[in-house]
Each structure stands twice: as C-alpha cells, then as structure tokens.
Design a protein around this motif. Structure first.
Motif, PDB file in Angstrom:
ATOM      1  N   ASP A  78       0.834  -1.195   0.000  1.00  0.00           N
ATOM      2  CA  ASP A  78       0.000   0.000   0.000  1.00  0.00           C
ATOM      3  C   ASP A  78       0.868   1.245   0.000  1.00  0.00           C
ATOM      4  O   ASP A  78       1.892   1.308   0.685  1.00  0.00           O
ATOM      5  CB  ASP A  78      -0.913   0.026   1.227  1.00  0.00           C
ATOM      6  CG  ASP A  78      -2.040  -0.998   1.136  1.00  0.00           C
ATOM      7  OD1 ASP A  78      -2.158  -1.687   0.105  1.00  0.00           O
ATOM      8  OD2 ASP A  78      -2.809  -1.092   2.102  1.00  0.00           O
ATOM      9  N   GLY A  79       0.473   2.209  -0.797  1.00  0.00           N
ATOM     10  CA  GLY A  79       1.200   3.467  -0.891  1.00  0.00           C
ATOM     11  C   GLY A  79       2.184   3.532  -2.037  1.00  0.00           C
ATOM     12  O   GLY A  79       2.629   4.623  -2.403  1.00  0.00           O
ATOM     13  N   ASP A  80       2.549   2.380  -2.625  1.00  0.00           N
ATOM     14  CA  ASP A  80       3.469   2.381  -3.769  1.00  0.00           C
ATOM     15  C   ASP A  80       2.824   3.099  -4.948  1.00  0.00           C
ATOM     16  O   ASP A  80       1.645   2.899  -5.250  1.00  0.00           O
ATOM     17  CB  ASP A  80       3.812   0.958  -4.217  1.00  0.00           C
ATOM     18  CG  ASP A  80       4.802   0.256  -3.313  1.00  0.00           C
ATOM     19  OD1 ASP A  80       5.390   0.917  -2.439  1.00  0.00           O
ATOM     20  OD2 ASP A  80       4.957  -0.977  -3.478  1.00  0.00           O
ATOM     21  N   GLU A  81       3.597   3.929  -5.620  1.00  0.00           N
ATOM     22  CA  GLU A  81       3.179   4.543  -6.879  1.00  0.00           C
ATOM     23  C   GLU A  81       3.558   3.565  -7.982  1.00  0.00           C
ATOM     24  O   GLU A  81       4.726   3.149  -8.075  1.00  0.00           O
ATOM     25  CB  GLU A  81       3.884   5.881  -7.075  1.00  0.00           C
ATOM     26  CG  GLU A  81       3.447   6.646  -8.287  1.00  0.00           C
ATOM     27  CD  GLU A  81       2.118   7.366  -8.119  1.00  0.00           C
ATOM     28  OE1 GLU A  81       1.544   7.778  -9.146  1.00  0.00           O
ATOM     29  OE2 GLU A  81       1.653   7.530  -6.980  1.00  0.00           O
ATOM     30  N   VAL A  82       2.594   3.156  -8.802  1.00  0.00           N
ATOM     31  CA  VAL A  82       2.860   2.134  -9.817  1.00  0.00           C
ATOM     32  C   VAL A  82       2.307   2.561 -11.173  1.00  0.00           C
ATOM     33  O   VAL A  82       1.414   3.402 -11.271  1.00  0.00           O
ATOM     34  CB  VAL A  82       2.244   0.767  -9.425  1.00  0.00           C
ATOM     35  CG1 VAL A  82       2.919   0.212  -8.195  1.00  0.00           C
ATOM     36  CG2 VAL A  82       0.755   0.864  -9.239  1.00  0.00           C
ATOM     37  N   LEU A  83       2.846   1.957 -12.196  1.00  0.00           N
ATOM     38  CA  LEU A  83       2.360   2.087 -13.563  1.00  0.00           C
ATOM     39  C   LEU A  83       1.939   0.689 -13.992  1.00  0.00           C
ATOM     40  O   LEU A  83       2.756  -0.237 -13.985  1.00  0.00           O
ATOM     41  CB  LEU A  83       3.464   2.623 -14.474  1.00  0.00           C
ATOM     42  CG  LEU A  83       3.137   2.742 -15.957  1.00  0.00           C
ATOM     43  CD1 LEU A  83       2.017   3.754 -16.176  1.00  0.00           C
ATOM     44  CD2 LEU A  83       4.383   3.140 -16.738  1.00  0.00           C
ATOM     45  N   LEU A  84       0.658   0.525 -14.292  1.00  0.00           N
ATOM     46  CA  LEU A  84       0.111  -0.785 -14.643  1.00  0.00           C
ATOM     47  C   LEU A  84      -0.354  -0.816 -16.087  1.00  0.00           C
ATOM     48  O   LEU A  84      -0.888   0.168 -16.595  1.00  0.00           O
ATOM     49  CB  LEU A  84      -1.097  -1.111 -13.766  1.00  0.00           C
ATOM     50  CG  LEU A  84      -0.878  -1.230 -12.271  1.00  0.00           C
ATOM     51  CD1 LEU A  84      -2.213  -1.430 -11.570  1.00  0.00           C
ATOM     52  CD2 LEU A  84       0.054  -2.384 -11.966  1.00  0.00           C
ATOM     53  N   ARG A  85      -0.185  -1.972 -16.712  1.00  0.00           N
ATOM     54  CA  ARG A  85      -0.764  -2.226 -18.019  1.00  0.00           C
ATOM     55  C   ARG A  85      -1.789  -3.330 -17.851  1.00  0.00           C
ATOM     56  O   ARG A  85      -1.555  -4.309 -17.142  1.00  0.00           O
ATOM     57  CB  ARG A  85       0.296  -2.674 -19.019  1.00  0.00           C
ATOM     58  CG  ARG A  85      -0.292  -2.856 -20.419  1.00  0.00           C
ATOM     59  CD  ARG A  85       0.730  -3.364 -21.364  1.00  0.00           C
ATOM     60  NE  ARG A  85       1.074  -4.732 -20.949  1.00  0.00           N
ATOM     61  CZ  ARG A  85       1.987  -5.482 -21.533  1.00  0.00           C
ATOM     62  NH1 ARG A  85       2.696  -5.017 -22.530  1.00  0.00           N
ATOM     63  NH2 ARG A  85       2.239  -6.701 -21.101  1.00  0.00           N
ATOM     64  N   GLY A  86      -2.932  -3.163 -18.478  1.00  0.00           N
ATOM     65  CA  GLY A  86      -3.951  -4.192 -18.365  1.00  0.00           C
ATOM     66  C   GLY A  86      -5.142  -3.922 -19.247  1.00  0.00           C
ATOM     67  O   GLY A  86      -5.101  -3.082 -20.142  1.00  0.00           O
ATOM     68  N   ARG A  87      -6.199  -4.645 -18.949  1.00  0.00           N
ATOM     69  CA  ARG A  87      -7.451  -4.467 -19.693  1.00  0.00           C
ATOM     70  C   ARG A  87      -8.574  -4.212 -18.699  1.00  0.00           C
ATOM     71  O   ARG A  87      -8.562  -4.725 -17.578  1.00  0.00           O
ATOM     72  CB  ARG A  87      -7.751  -5.683 -20.559  1.00  0.00           C
ATOM     73  CG  ARG A  87      -7.997  -6.950 -19.788  1.00  0.00           C
ATOM     74  CD  ARG A  87      -8.303  -8.148 -20.705  1.00  0.00           C
ATOM     75  NE  ARG A  87      -8.369  -9.367 -19.930  1.00  0.00           N
ATOM     76  CZ  ARG A  87      -9.414  -9.748 -19.204  1.00  0.00           C
ATOM     77  NH1 ARG A  87     -10.503  -9.018 -19.169  1.00  0.00           N
ATOM     78  NH2 ARG A  87      -9.378 -10.873 -18.513  1.00  0.00           N
ATOM     79  N   ILE A  88      -9.515  -3.414 -19.113  1.00  0.00           N
ATOM     80  CA  ILE A  88     -10.669  -3.121 -18.289  1.00  0.00           C
ATOM     81  C   ILE A  88     -11.670  -4.258 -18.450  1.00  0.00           C
ATOM     82  O   ILE A  88     -11.920  -4.721 -19.564  1.00  0.00           O
ATOM     83  CB  ILE A  88     -11.314  -1.780 -18.686  1.00  0.00           C
ATOM     84  CG1 ILE A  88     -10.313  -0.629 -18.500  1.00  0.00           C
ATOM     85  CG2 ILE A  88     -12.586  -1.523 -17.907  1.00  0.00           C
ATOM     86  CD1 ILE A  88      -9.906  -0.398 -17.064  1.00  0.00           C
ATOM     87  N   ASP A  89     -12.227  -4.712 -17.354  1.00  0.00           N
ATOM     88  CA  ASP A  89     -13.152  -5.840 -17.370  1.00  0.00           C
ATOM     89  C   ASP A  89     -14.295  -5.562 -16.401  1.00  0.00           C
ATOM     90  O   ASP A  89     -14.166  -4.753 -15.483  1.00  0.00           O
ATOM     91  CB  ASP A  89     -12.410  -7.116 -16.946  1.00  0.00           C
ATOM     92  CG  ASP A  89     -13.242  -8.368 -17.101  1.00  0.00           C
ATOM     93  OD1 ASP A  89     -14.012  -8.465 -18.083  1.00  0.00           O
ATOM     94  OD2 ASP A  89     -13.136  -9.255 -16.239  1.00  0.00           O
ATOM     95  N   LEU A  90     -15.386  -6.223 -16.617  1.00  0.00           N
ATOM     96  CA  LEU A  90     -16.508  -6.200 -15.685  1.00  0.00           C
ATOM     97  C   LEU A  90     -16.555  -7.549 -14.992  1.00  0.00           C
ATOM     98  O   LEU A  90     -16.708  -8.580 -15.653  1.00  0.00           O
ATOM     99  CB  LEU A  90     -17.825  -5.937 -16.410  1.00  0.00           C
ATOM    100  CG  LEU A  90     -19.065  -5.960 -15.528  1.00  0.00           C
ATOM    101  CD1 LEU A  90     -19.079  -4.744 -14.609  1.00  0.00           C
ATOM    102  CD2 LEU A  90     -20.320  -6.000 -16.360  1.00  0.00           C
ATOM    103  N   TYR A  91     -16.386  -7.557 -13.671  1.00  0.00           N
ATOM    104  CA  TYR A  91     -16.517  -8.798 -12.910  1.00  0.00           C
ATOM    105  C   TYR A  91     -18.002  -8.948 -12.593  1.00  0.00           C
ATOM    106  O   TYR A  91     -18.527  -8.323 -11.682  1.00  0.00           O
ATOM    107  CB  TYR A  91     -15.653  -8.752 -11.643  1.00  0.00           C
ATOM    108  CG  TYR A  91     -15.732 -10.031 -10.847  1.00  0.00           C
ATOM    109  CD1 TYR A  91     -15.332 -11.241 -11.396  1.00  0.00           C
ATOM    110  CD2 TYR A  91     -16.219 -10.030  -9.547  1.00  0.00           C
ATOM    111  CE1 TYR A  91     -15.416 -12.420 -10.668  1.00  0.00           C
ATOM    112  CE2 TYR A  91     -16.301 -11.206  -8.816  1.00  0.00           C
ATOM    113  CZ  TYR A  91     -15.899 -12.390  -9.389  1.00  0.00           C
ATOM    114  OH  TYR A  91     -15.982 -13.553  -8.667  1.00  0.00           O
ATOM    115  N   SER A  92     -18.682  -9.748 -13.381  1.00  0.00           N
ATOM    116  CA  SER A  92     -20.145  -9.840 -13.361  1.00  0.00           C
ATOM    117  C   SER A  92     -20.717 -10.292 -12.028  1.00  0.00           C
ATOM    118  O   SER A  92     -21.803  -9.861 -11.642  1.00  0.00           O
ATOM    119  CB  SER A  92     -20.626 -10.805 -14.445  1.00  0.00           C
ATOM    120  OG  SER A  92     -20.122 -10.440 -15.687  1.00  0.00           O
ATOM    121  N   LYS A  93     -20.029 -11.161 -11.333  1.00  0.00           N
ATOM    122  CA  LYS A  93     -20.565 -11.708 -10.082  1.00  0.00           C
ATOM    123  C   LYS A  93     -20.879 -10.614  -9.065  1.00  0.00           C
ATOM    124  O   LYS A  93     -21.792 -10.752  -8.272  1.00  0.00           O
ATOM    125  CB  LYS A  93     -19.588 -12.705  -9.462  1.00  0.00           C
ATOM    126  CG  LYS A  93     -19.321 -13.911 -10.310  1.00  0.00           C
ATOM    127  CD  LYS A  93     -20.467 -14.882 -10.248  1.00  0.00           C
ATOM    128  CE  LYS A  93     -20.082 -16.154 -11.027  1.00  0.00           C
ATOM    129  NZ  LYS A  93     -21.203 -17.019 -11.212  1.00  0.00           N
TER     130      LYS A  93
END
Length: 101
Positions: A78-93
């Motif tokens: 917690d508190g780390d500044e990060v750069l993330l690569r990913g995809r946006i998703d909808l977790y339907s549940k």
C-alpha cells in the motif's frame, strides 16, 4: 414507460446486460496504461493479487493473477506509486469494474 408497456424482447437478464457491457469494454479498452497509488493490496495463497489503484479523485479495483505477477520484480505494498498495463473488465458476479493487470 410503465412495466406493462415494455415489449418482452426489450427486456434483458442481468447476465445478458453484463455480457454486453463486457463486450463494449473489451472492444474499447483492450489495453490501457494507468498510473496511481496502490491501496488495499492483498496477496492470496493462490498467487493472485487484489488491490485498488487510486489518485486524488478516483479509484479502480484491480486483479493481477499468479501467471502475470510472477514477472513483477518487487513486492507491492500500500502506498506504492505504480504504472500498470492491463485491460478493463466487468466482474459480473459483483458488478465491479476492474483492471486486470
């Protein structure tokens, strides 16, 4: 419009609507880069990581699965500044929008 005036073919199940939303997200946000601060980081025994990424005005839930996080060269906290690569998703549940990093 009253419920009695809705045509049956205009009514969707929750699952159908969630699938359509996921398809739109996949087609629009197939690959994104996001910078922010880690919050609520939790590593599970399965190897999966769950956390949020946030800035001053917004936050986004995130998941990083074991196969992907093995390539990370540091232990996030917690508190780390990060750069993330990913995809946006909808977790339907749960109806949650998330970044799968």
């Amino acid at each position: 419009m009253s419920p009695t005036s809705v045509a049956p073919e205009d009514v969707q199940s929750v699952s159908q609507l969630a699938r359509e939303v996921r398809d739109v997200l996949d087609g629009t946000f197939s690959q994104v880069w996001v910078r922010g601060e880690l919050s609520g980081f939790h590593a599970y025994g399965s190897g999966h990581w769950y956390f949020s990424i946030k800035d001053d005005d917004a936050q986004l839930k995130c998941a990083m699965f074991a196969g992907s996080n093995r390539r990370v060269r540091f232990r996030p906290k917690d508190g780390d500044e990060v750069l993330l690569r990913g995809r946006i998703d909808l977790y339907s549940k749960r109806g949650d929008l998330q970044l799968v990093a």
